[in-house]
Motif scaffolding. Structure first.
Motif, PDB file in Angstrom:
ATOM      1  N   LYS A  88       0.799  -1.226   0.000  1.00  0.00           N
ATOM      2  CA  LYS A  88       0.000   0.000   0.000  1.00  0.00           C
ATOM      3  C   LYS A  88       0.835   1.281   0.000  1.00  0.00           C
ATOM      4  N   ALA A  89       1.809   1.359   0.875  1.00  0.00           N
ATOM      5  CA  ALA A  89       2.545   2.614   1.069  1.00  0.00           C
ATOM      6  C   ALA A  89       3.276   3.058  -0.190  1.00  0.00           C
ATOM      7  N   ARG A  90       3.817   2.128  -0.946  1.00  0.00           N
ATOM      8  CA  ARG A  90       4.540   2.529  -2.162  1.00  0.00           C
ATOM      9  C   ARG A  90       3.608   3.175  -3.179  1.00  0.00           C
ATOM     10  N   HIS A  91       2.323   2.805  -3.147  1.00  0.00           N
ATOM     11  CA  HIS A  91       1.351   3.411  -4.059  1.00  0.00           C
ATOM     12  C   HIS A  91       1.008   4.833  -3.624  1.00  0.00           C
ATOM     13  N   VAL A  92       0.999   5.077  -2.329  1.00  0.00           N
ATOM     14  CA  VAL A  92       0.811   6.440  -1.823  1.00  0.00           C
ATOM     15  C   VAL A  92       1.968   7.307  -2.292  1.00  0.00           C
ATOM     16  N   LYS A  93       3.165   6.792  -2.165  1.00  0.00           N
ATOM     17  CA  LYS A  93       4.360   7.534  -2.584  1.00  0.00           C
ATOM     18  C   LYS A  93       4.317   7.826  -4.088  1.00  0.00           C
ATOM     19  N   ALA A  94       3.836   6.876  -4.868  1.00  0.00           N
ATOM     20  CA  ALA A  94       3.815   7.031  -6.327  1.00  0.00           C
ATOM     21  C   ALA A  94       2.685   7.920  -6.826  1.00  0.00           C
TER      22      ALA A  94
END
Length: 161
Positions: free
Chosen positions: A101-107
């Motif tokens: 999940k978190a990497r998608h927030v960053k992207a």
């Protein structure tokens, strides 16, 4: 308390119970007559969550541009505002959600923040995630929140407005 006061107290409680029961009953009848079916809603949700892998924003790796959906938009106002108002965003996460999940927030929307921090119980340089000195779990969320506020104050209080 007088006898009259006890009767008034009982009437109040009885009226409250009847009112709550009537309200829930009315809501149930209204929702079932409107055709709202929990199974249908969950099936739509499950189907939409399966599409996340194919979503153009989530799968940024296959595109050459940083933000494929917003490639042609005029960002001049947003860029000017970002210079004048510094926004710090911190995201509570946990180790099991770093890649899911978190990497998608960053992207995606995380790029709009002047400073983006991920607060976790494990360090992760790919996000980057800050390791907070707390235990993982629902019962430790308040401690995790306090530690995150303390970290932001101690390390980034001058980085944002």
């Amino acid at each position: 308390m007088t006898a009259e006061g006890r009767v008034m107290g009982r009437r109040f409680v009885l009226t409250l119970v009847i009112g709550i029961s009537a309200g829930f009953s009315f809501a149930y009848i209204l929702l079932t007559s409107a055709g709202v079916n929990r199974d249908v809603a969950w099936s739509v949700y499950r189907e939409s969550s399966r599409d996340l892998d194919r979503h153009p924003i989530v799968n940024v790796v296959e595109h050459s541009s940083d933000e494929p959906v917003h490639r042609d938009e005029d960002r001049s106002v947003a860029d000017e505002l970002a210079k004048r108002v510094r926004v710090l965003c911190w995201v509570m996460t946990q180790p099991s959600n770093h890649q899911r999940k978190a990497r998608h927030v960053k992207a995606t929307w995380g790029k709009r923040c002047n400073k983006l921090l991920f607060m976790s119980t494990a360090e992760d340089s790919s996000l980057p995630a800050v390791k907070l000195p707390v235990h993982e779990g629902r019962e430790y969320l308040w401690a995790k929140t306090k530690a995150a506020f303390r970290y932001v104050y101690e390390h980034h209080r001058r980085d944002a407005d």
